[in-house]
Design an enzyme around this catalytic site. Sequence first.
Site, PDB file in Angstrom:
ATOM      1  N   LYS A   1       0.838  -1.201   0.000  1.00 54.56           N
ATOM      2  CA  LYS A   1       0.000   0.000   0.000  1.00 54.56           C
ATOM      3  C   LYS A   1       0.870   1.247   0.000  1.00 54.56           C
ATOM      4  O   LYS A   1       2.011   1.222   0.480  1.00 54.56           O
ATOM      5  CB  LYS A   1      -0.861   0.025   1.280  1.00 54.56           C
TER       6      LYS A   1
ATOM      7  N   ARG B   1     -10.273 -11.600   1.964  1.00 62.72           N
ATOM      8  CA  ARG B   1     -11.075 -12.694   1.396  1.00 62.72           C
ATOM      9  C   ARG B   1     -10.316 -14.020   1.456  1.00 62.72           C
ATOM     10  O   ARG B   1     -10.918 -15.079   1.550  1.00 62.72           O
ATOM     11  CB  ARG B   1     -11.502 -12.331  -0.038  1.00 62.72           C
TER      12      ARG B   1
HETATM   13  N1  BES Z   1      -8.073  -3.796   4.412  1.00 63.10           N
HETATM   14  C1  BES Z   1      -8.279  -3.387   3.070  1.00 63.10           C
HETATM   15  C2  BES Z   1      -9.597  -2.643   2.872  1.00 63.10           C
HETATM   16  C3  BES Z   1      -9.765  -1.340   3.600  1.00 63.10           C
HETATM   17  C4  BES Z   1      -9.607  -0.143   2.943  1.00 63.10           C
HETATM   18  C5  BES Z   1     -10.157  -1.327   4.926  1.00 63.10           C
HETATM   19  C6  BES Z   1      -9.792   1.059   3.619  1.00 63.10           C
HETATM   20  C7  BES Z   1     -10.351  -0.135   5.605  1.00 63.10           C
HETATM   21  C8  BES Z   1     -10.164   1.049   4.959  1.00 63.10           C
HETATM   22  C9  BES Z   1      -8.288  -4.604   2.134  1.00 63.10           C
HETATM   23  O1  BES Z   1      -7.512  -5.669   2.535  1.00 63.10           O
HETATM   24  C10 BES Z   1      -7.781  -4.148   0.817  1.00 63.10           C
HETATM   25  O2  BES Z   1      -6.649  -3.761   0.762  1.00 63.10           O
HETATM   26  N2  BES Z   1      -8.615  -4.202  -0.209  1.00 63.10           N
HETATM   27  C11 BES Z   1      -8.270  -3.794  -1.503  1.00 63.10           C
HETATM   28  C12 BES Z   1      -8.802  -4.827  -2.461  1.00 63.10           C
HETATM   29  C13 BES Z   1      -8.294  -4.636  -3.877  1.00 63.10           C
HETATM   30  C14 BES Z   1      -6.819  -4.946  -3.959  1.00 63.10           C
HETATM   31  C15 BES Z   1      -9.096  -5.553  -4.778  1.00 63.10           C
HETATM   32  C16 BES Z   1      -8.903  -2.446  -1.779  1.00 63.10           C
HETATM   33  O3  BES Z   1     -10.052  -2.222  -1.375  1.00 63.10           O
HETATM   34  O4  BES Z   1      -8.232  -1.599  -2.351  1.00 63.10           O
HETATM   35 ZN    ZN Z   2      -5.483  -5.483   1.906  1.00 63.72          ZN
END
Ligand code: BES
Ligand code: ZN
Length: 505
Positions: free
Chosen positions: A277, A351
């Site tokens: 990230k 997931r």
């Molecule tokens: N933990 C994150 C989602 C999240 C985002 C939680 C903001 C709380 C606040 C999750 O694991 C994630 O990174 N999801 C990705 C999925 C994508 C790579 C398909 C996302 O939402 O960007």
């Molecule tokens: Zn994530």
Amino acid sequence: MEIRVEQGDITQQDSDLIIVNLFEGVTSPGGATGAVDAALDGAISQVIADGGCRGKANEMMLIHTLGKLPAPRVLVAGMGKQEEFDVDKVRALAANAARYARRQRCERVATITHGAGIAGLDSHDCAQAIAEGTLMGLYTFNRHKTPNDDDVEVQELIVTEYDAARIDALERGVARGTVLGEAANFARDLANEPGNVVTPTELAARAQTMAGAAGLECEVFDRPWMEEQSMGSLLSVANGSAQPPKFIVLRYKGGGSSHLALVGKGITFDTGGISIKPAAGMQEMKGDMSGGAAVIAAMRAIATLKPEIDVTAVVPATENMPGGRATKPGDVVTAMNGKSIEVINTDAEGRLILADGLSYVQSAIDGGPTAMVDVATLTGAISIALGDVAMGAMTNDAQLYGRLRAAASAAGEKVWELPMFEEYKEQIKSDVADMKNVGGRNAGSITAAFFLKEFVDDVPWVHIDMAGVDFYEKVKGVSVKGASGIPVRTLVHLAFMLANEPLAG
Ligand code: BES
Ligand code: ZN
Ligand code: ZN
């Protein structure tokens, strides 16, 4: 702090502050507010006449009693328009009034039961809302700060009622609201903790301590057990981390004919893994175990309130880190149910761990669960759709979703359904495995739900995506800055609904 009910005359309470209330537009208050007004020789009516107090929602007016009452101060809390008043407003009002009392440095506070007077709401429900609102509204997370000797905390709230016939209902309401408010605050404590404190090991230890105190069965499993169970999907996320993963299982046996399974996402820190990230805001990912925290905290309240239903909760817990052994984009892993997954993006890890959590909980319950709910901070896309107002829900069963919606409404938490049209499933087709773990930017929350559905047998199931509501930036009603404690109270209400004993009245 302690909240209790006392029968008596609010004008005679000698606490640091007494709280009464006023609907918008009322010029000559009645009931308990009227009695306080009379004891103050009409001071409240006078301020209203002078335009200093209009009863607008959450407008607070402080009057010094100058020896006319045993209590030195009276707070008149505005309730807004009578026709718009409901139990949710009682909860928010109690939270705001409690914070006002703390700012006034009051330790002992007495209040009337907002809503149970001319508003005509159920006394029990109002007392419950006052307890929830007060406990949640006063919540702070200070354990890593040097204590400030000047800080004053509200120690005691005395819900004062004149009518003896109402005392029993008020006591039951306060008891229930206390359990629910404290459970939400427990979830907040877990989610607010930094990632170096609440590691998977610490999350499991806190679940175990809670279970011991609450009388729940708790088992915590380690990596070798996950290997035996063939949890290749969960392990693929844990592989990049130096912290050992834990698989937490909590069991409540309430009897009855239903068995609710809860699965909570327990990523104690989400760096994104190799699909790392951006630095900005990454600290928020300490809250990526909010779903797991909510499930653990809901179990605590369920163990205390004892609905007639069995509930099994599981929380797969791990960090998502980019280590030398970390899963790489393009890797193929196999989940506990034998399905293969192409990991396109290691940041879609929630997931992956839920896949094995869902498979496991279904196999661990004799005859399978009768209903299953997973709770996860799963996608950023859910915030794009619903903002920080409502959690998203996706389901394979309209009836279960209907009950969840009713449970959320009773709890004062908001949920909104997103559709699971078969067409979306196309997006997670893989060229090399049974599915891939991301489905592109479009409908990101829904394709995540389709991924999870691959691990759900023929069981009524709701997936809750709470990524938009896990943390709040501002103080508003029961929510304070930091972890929200959502959807702990919804889950507890749901357990009671499924046991056919809705928590109201
Ligand atoms: N933990 C994150 C989602 C999240 C985002 C939680 C903001 C709380 C606040 C999750 O694991 C994630 O990174 N999801 C990705 C999925 C994508 C790579 C398909 C996302 O939402 O960007
Ligand atoms: Zn994530
Ligand atoms: Zn995550």
